[in-house]
Enzyme design. Structure first.
Site, short mmCIF file in Angstrom:
data_model
loop_
_atom_site.label_atom_id
_atom_site.label_comp_id
_atom_site.label_asym_id
_atom_site.label_seq_id
_atom_site.Cartn_x
_atom_site.Cartn_y
_atom_site.Cartn_z
CG ASP A 13 -2.05 -1.29 1.72
OD1 ASP A 13 -2.09 -1.30 -0.17
OD2 ASP A 13 -1.86 -1.91 2.11
CD GLU A 14 4.59 -0.38 -0.32
OE1 GLU A 14 3.94 -0.84 -1.09
OE2 GLU A 14 5.36 -1.38 0.72
CE LYS A 16 2.22 -2.31 -4.75
NZ LYS A 16 1.70 -2.28 -2.88
CG ASN A 38 -2.68 -11.04 -2.22
OD1 ASN A 38 -2.54 -10.31 -3.87
ND2 ASN A 38 -1.62 -11.00 -1.53
N GLY A 40 -4.61 -4.19 -4.01
CA GLY A 40 -5.49 -3.37 -3.32
C GLY A 40 -4.13 -2.39 -4.30
CG HIS A 41 -2.30 -1.69 -6.72
ND1 HIS A 41 -0.74 -2.69 -7.77
CD2 HIS A 41 -1.94 -2.68 -5.83
CE1 HIS A 41 -0.61 -3.29 -7.37
NE2 HIS A 41 -0.37 -3.81 -5.92
CD GLN A 224 0.62 -8.74 -3.12
OE1 GLN A 224 1.19 -9.62 -2.97
NE2 GLN A 224 -0.26 -8.19 -3.19
CB THR A 239 2.08 -11.87 0.73
OG1 THR A 239 0.97 -12.88 -0.18
CG2 THR A 239 2.91 -11.61 -0.36
N PRO A 304 -8.24 -1.25 9.32
CG PRO A 304 -8.70 -0.85 11.07
CD PRO A 304 -9.84 -1.46 10.51
NE ARG A 305 -3.95 0.96 3.82
CZ ARG A 305 -3.87 1.27 2.70
NH1 ARG A 305 -3.37 2.38 2.52
NH2 ARG A 305 -4.39 0.87 1.09
CE LYS A 331 -1.15 7.77 1.86
NZ LYS A 331 -3.01 6.95 2.20
#
Ligand code: GDP
Ligand code: IMO
Ligand code: MG
Length: 432
Positions: A13-14, A16, A38, A40-41, A224, A239, A304-305, A331
């Site tokens: 979740d960086e 990508k 798995n 989510g982009h 991932q 993973t 939540p992360r 971010k």
């Protein structure tokens, strides 16, 4: 020509998806090489947010061949849903999307097995997305799995049933009741298989290598993150695929010497979804502020992360195992609200010594992060596209990281939209 690889250097979740979308116009081929639904982009442009799970993030740019490579585990049901969600954008998916016949299939029972294994682990569960990833890779390695190419075989239903009978025996062993959900999932699965047959199911290793031979540009899109890698992540909280640069080679069928640039994507802080060690995790108000400001809730599961400060020992490790050639920091805007920003430079071990290296097992070895503090820039970065216009405090932050990591940070992302980006690609880097 060489294949450039873009991958996450943290726990996923960086950002990508955003950067693949930004860089896509430079490429003629974009290919996913591992993972599955798995992932989510997220891509954002023209005020619309798109989340892709299995389809490569080059799909919104016309004239790009998008490949789902052999290293991927593909869920046909998710595939059909993703394509249907894209229908309103009039993309020519039949022409622009290629699926490797050697990609592994995720069956409905793989997701049930994921749930059964997680339930049996109790408190030590991995926090899997429950998309069937681990069980599908397990079957691949055990030489039991079905592959995309099998859907073209007249014996597909028979092969399917044989594997599903074996899965049912395992589910029974775990006393996992599948009777209520499996019939509907199987109906959806066979409808999705039928749907999939209309797409280009190919030997994608030829497409990629022919493209390179013809002088075309290829971007491999990782899913991932490096700290979730099956070998080098915080095992067993990982993973089931090779998320590092080497995975692009096996997951697409390209020789290691064909790898060109390696774009390493990292957030200006850290997040992690699911269980497992996270040395710089903030369990306090500061962590909660990061989560709210960064909208840190999973793109796939909505969970939540967990949030924490940037972790240099972990980042340096990821850079080392991937051979990163340039960094992209994401971010940064989320840190606008903090008066003080911290970076973990070392870990203090139980015996009091300092290290910059990741211990063998972060699960067993308690490490205490040692931080360097920076003054925050405490201002919005909105509308800034030029590094010269960046606040001095952020320049100090970037300069510190470049010196520590010995790599250029070529892009700084300041918001979810395609346009919210500071490019520093000019050869003269900061201070030069
Ligand atoms: P991926 O899995 O690496 O593609 O990343 P995700 O899409 O799961 O998560 C990244 C999230 O951050 C998404 O919601 C993006 O829209 C968002 N995002 C990406 N870049 C930025 C940024 O620079 N600033 C902010 N505030 N959000 C961003
Ligand atoms: P993208 O590509 C963040 C995490 C899960 C769990 C562990 C194992 O969007 O960055 P799995 O479902 O693979 O069995 O889960 O890995 N995980 C991710 N975390 N981003 C992802 O993908 C992830 N894919 C898996 O939360 O901890
Ligand atoms: Mg994601």
């Amino acid at each position: 020509m060489k294949v450039d690889v873009l991958l996450g250097l943290q726990w996923g979740d960086e950002g990508k998806g955003k950067i693949v979308d930004v860089l896509a116009p430079r490429y003629q081929v974009v290919a996913r090489f591992q993972g599955g639904p798995n992932a989510g982009h997220t891509l954002e442009f023209d005020g619309i947010k798109h989340v892709l799970h299995q389809i490569p993030s080059g799909i919104f740019r016309s004239d790009i061949q998008n490949i789902i490579g052999n290293g991927v585990v593909l869920d046909p049901i998710v595939f059909k849903r993703e394509i249907e969600n894209l229908a309103k954008y009039n993309l020519d998916l039949i022409s622009n999307l290629f699926v490797s016949k050697k990609a592994s299939l995720i069956l409905p029972t793989h997701s049930l097995l994921d749930a059964a294994y997680e339930r049996s682990k109790g408190d030590s569960k991995i926090g899997s997305t429950l998309r069937g990833i681990g069980p599908a890779y397990q079957d691949k390695v055990a030489r039991l799995g079905l592959r995309v190419g099998d859907v073209l075989s007249p014996r597909f239903a028979e092969k399917y049933q044989k594997l599903v009978d074996a899965h049912k025996a395992i589910l029974d062993y775990y006393s996992f009741d599948y009777s209520a959900v499996l019939p509907q999932s199987e109906e959806n699965f066979f409808a999705a298989i039928e749907f999939m047959r209309q797409f280009k199911l190919v030997n994608s290793e030829y497409i990629v290598n022919d493209a390179l031979a013809a002088g075309k540009t290829v971007l491999a899109e990782g899913a991932q993150g490096s700290l979730l890698d099956i070998d080098f992540g915080s095992y067993p909280f990982v993973t089931s695929s090779t998320t590092m640069t080497a995975g692009a080679s096996t997951g697409l069928g390209i020789a290691p010497r064909q790898i060109g640039e390696v774009f390493g994507i990292f957030k200006a802080y850290c997040t992690r979804v699911g269980s497992g060690p996270f040395p710089t995790e903030l369990m306090d108000e500061t962590g909660e502020k990061m989560r709210q400001e960064g909208r840190e809730f999973g793109a796939t599961t909505g969970r939540p992360r967990r949030c924490g400060w940037l972790d240099l020992p972990a980042l340096k490790y990821a850079i080392m195992i991937n051979g990163v050639t340039q960094l992209i920091m994401m971010k940064v805007d989320v840190l606008n609200i903090f008066d003080t920003i911290k970076i973990c430079t070392h870990y203090r071990l139980a015996d009091g010594s300092l290290t910059e290296q990741l211990p063998y097992d972060l699960c067993d070895e308690a490490v205490e992060p040692v931080y360097t503090e920076f003054k925050g820039w405490s201002q919005s970065l909105e509308g800034i596209h030029d590094f010269d216009a960046v606040p001095q405090e952020l320049i100090a932050y970037v300069k510190f990281l470049e010196e520590e990591l010995k790599l250029p940070i070529t892009f700084i992302s300041t918001g979810p939209d395609r346009q919210e980006l500071i490019s520093r690609e000019a050869p003269a880097l900061l201070g030069a």
